[in-house]
Design a protein around this motif. Structure first.
Motif, PDB file in Angstrom:
ATOM      1  N   SER A  66      40.331  29.298  45.435  1.00  0.00           N
ATOM      2  CA  SER A  66      40.378  29.363  43.978  1.00  0.00           C
ATOM      3  C   SER A  66      41.566  30.226  43.545  1.00  0.00           C
ATOM      4  O   SER A  66      42.251  30.830  44.356  1.00  0.00           O
ATOM      5  N   SER A  67      41.774  30.285  42.259  1.00  0.00           N
ATOM      6  CA  SER A  67      42.854  31.133  41.746  1.00  0.00           C
ATOM      7  C   SER A  67      42.566  32.599  42.025  1.00  0.00           C
ATOM      8  O   SER A  67      43.491  33.381  42.249  1.00  0.00           O
ATOM      9  N   THR A  68      41.291  32.970  42.048  1.00  0.00           N
ATOM     10  CA  THR A  68      40.928  34.351  42.365  1.00  0.00           C
ATOM     11  C   THR A  68      41.313  34.689  43.800  1.00  0.00           C
ATOM     12  O   THR A  68      41.800  35.783  44.079  1.00  0.00           O
ATOM     13  N   MET A  69      41.121  33.739  44.710  1.00  0.00           N
ATOM     14  CA  MET A  69      41.495  33.954  46.109  1.00  0.00           C
ATOM     15  C   MET A  69      43.000  34.120  46.248  1.00  0.00           C
ATOM     16  O   MET A  69      43.477  34.980  46.993  1.00  0.00           O
ATOM     17  N   VAL A  70      43.764  33.329  45.522  1.00  0.00           N
ATOM     18  CA  VAL A  70      45.225  33.423  45.582  1.00  0.00           C
ATOM     19  C   VAL A  70      45.690  34.778  45.049  1.00  0.00           C
ATOM     20  O   VAL A  70      46.564  35.424  45.646  1.00  0.00           O
ATOM     21  N   VAL A  71      45.100  35.224  43.947  1.00  0.00           N
ATOM     22  CA  VAL A  71      45.454  36.529  43.382  1.00  0.00           C
ATOM     23  C   VAL A  71      45.085  37.636  44.365  1.00  0.00           C
ATOM     24  O   VAL A  71      45.866  38.573  44.597  1.00  0.00           O
ATOM     25  N   ALA A  72      43.908  37.555  44.966  1.00  0.00           N
ATOM     26  CA  ALA A  72      43.472  38.577  45.917  1.00  0.00           C
ATOM     27  C   ALA A  72      44.385  38.630  47.135  1.00  0.00           C
ATOM     28  O   ALA A  72      44.748  39.712  47.608  1.00  0.00           O
ATOM     29  N   ARG A 144      42.765  49.448  43.250  1.00  0.00           N
ATOM     30  CA  ARG A 144      43.379  48.531  42.283  1.00  0.00           C
ATOM     31  C   ARG A 144      43.738  47.193  42.910  1.00  0.00           C
ATOM     32  O   ARG A 144      43.864  46.196  42.221  1.00  0.00           O
ATOM     33  N   PHE A 145      43.946  47.179  44.224  1.00  0.00           N
ATOM     34  CA  PHE A 145      44.355  45.956  44.913  1.00  0.00           C
ATOM     35  C   PHE A 145      43.172  45.171  45.469  1.00  0.00           C
ATOM     36  O   PHE A 145      43.360  44.100  46.033  1.00  0.00           O
ATOM     37  N   SER A 146      41.973  45.699  45.331  1.00  0.00           N
ATOM     38  CA  SER A 146      40.797  45.072  45.927  1.00  0.00           C
ATOM     39  C   SER A 146      40.069  44.207  44.898  1.00  0.00           C
ATOM     40  O   SER A 146      39.606  44.709  43.872  1.00  0.00           O
ATOM     41  N   LEU A 147      39.943  42.937  45.201  1.00  0.00           N
ATOM     42  CA  LEU A 147      39.221  42.014  44.330  1.00  0.00           C
ATOM     43  C   LEU A 147      38.050  41.379  45.071  1.00  0.00           C
ATOM     44  O   LEU A 147      37.695  40.228  44.830  1.00  0.00           O
ATOM     45  N   GLY A 148      37.446  42.132  45.978  1.00  0.00           N
ATOM     46  CA  GLY A 148      36.380  41.605  46.824  1.00  0.00           C
ATOM     47  C   GLY A 148      35.214  41.016  46.058  1.00  0.00           C
ATOM     48  O   GLY A 148      34.747  39.914  46.356  1.00  0.00           O
ATOM     49  N   THR A 149      34.738  41.715  45.049  1.00  0.00           N
ATOM     50  CA  THR A 149      33.600  41.232  44.271  1.00  0.00           C
ATOM     51  C   THR A 149      33.966  39.972  43.493  1.00  0.00           C
ATOM     52  O   THR A 149      33.182  39.011  43.450  1.00  0.00           O
ATOM     53  N   SER A 150      35.135  39.962  42.904  1.00  0.00           N
ATOM     54  CA  SER A 150      35.571  38.789  42.142  1.00  0.00           C
ATOM     55  C   SER A 150      35.723  37.570  43.040  1.00  0.00           C
ATOM     56  O   SER A 150      35.357  36.453  42.650  1.00  0.00           O
ATOM     57  N   VAL A 151      36.237  37.771  44.251  1.00  0.00           N
ATOM     58  CA  VAL A 151      36.406  36.650  45.184  1.00  0.00           C
ATOM     59  C   VAL A 151      35.048  36.171  45.672  1.00  0.00           C
ATOM     60  O   VAL A 151      34.790  34.968  45.742  1.00  0.00           O
ATOM     61  N   ALA A 152      34.162  37.103  45.986  1.00  0.00           N
ATOM     62  CA  ALA A 152      32.852  36.735  46.529  1.00  0.00           C
ATOM     63  C   ALA A 152      32.027  35.929  45.529  1.00  0.00           C
ATOM     64  O   ALA A 152      31.322  34.990  45.922  1.00  0.00           O
ATOM     65  N   TYR A 153      32.122  36.272  44.266  1.00  0.00           N
ATOM     66  CA  TYR A 153      31.327  35.581  43.252  1.00  0.00           C
ATOM     67  C   TYR A 153      32.117  34.545  42.459  1.00  0.00           C
ATOM     68  O   TYR A 153      31.587  33.935  41.534  1.00  0.00           O
TER      69      TYR A 153
END
Length: 169
Positions: A66-72, A144-153
């Motif tokens: 997803s776009s969230t994965m690309v951003v992460a 600031r660089f961690s988007l783990g929760t956003s990617v997981a959900y």
């Protein structure tokens, strides 16, 4: 004539001394070279992740990127470049093994800045509280660089979050 030294740092220094370059050029060359290596490894990581997705999910693997994965994944590269800068900073006045330990320590503390700020609020002494708060302010915030929760959900990431994280890096 070729010289054989037991210390690889001396070989690097003699190569650098044979060409008239400034200290800034030497350090920037090390940093840009390390960033290039990190970028190649980052692409390899993405290819390995894609292969894992394809083998485990089959045809639905494309939906996982997803776009969230690309951003992460992009923020992982920025975080790696910041860590490279920190490692080169420490390597400019310390040995390689100490540089690795210092960089690892900065990474571990920087990944838990929110916990350090929380601890600064709950410490009984004022001086310890202020020292912890100043440390949390000075040290890099790798959260600031961690988007783990956003990617997981599968939560969307605002463009401002990505832009601010890249600017912070």
């Amino acid at each position: 004539a070729t010289f054989k030294f037991l210390n690889p740092t001396l070989e690097t220094i003699f190569v650098a001394l044979s060409h008239p370059i400034s200290r800034l050029q030497f350090v920037m060359g090390k940093f840009l070279g390390l960033c290039g290596v990190i970028l190649v490894n980052w692409f390899g990581m993405i290819l390995a992740l894609g292969a894992i997705f394809v083998t485990s999910m089959g045809e639905s693997a494309a939906e996982s990127f997803s776009s969230t994965m690309v951003v992460a994944l992009s923020l992982v590269a920025v975080q790696s470049w910041v860590l490279a800068a920190i490692a080169i900073f420490f390597s400019s006045f310390s040995t390689a093994s100490l540089s690795v330990m210092f960089t690892l320590g900065i990474y571990l503390v920087g990944s838990n800045i929110s916990q350090l700020r929380l601890l600064s609020k709950h410490v009984d002494t004022v001086i310890a509280s202020q020292v912890l708060y100043v440390a949390a302010t000075i040290l890099p915030n790798f959260e600031r660089f961690s988007l783990g929760t956003s990617v997981a959900y599968g939560l969307p990431v605002a463009p401002q979050v990505f832009g601010l994280a890249v600017f912070y890096g």
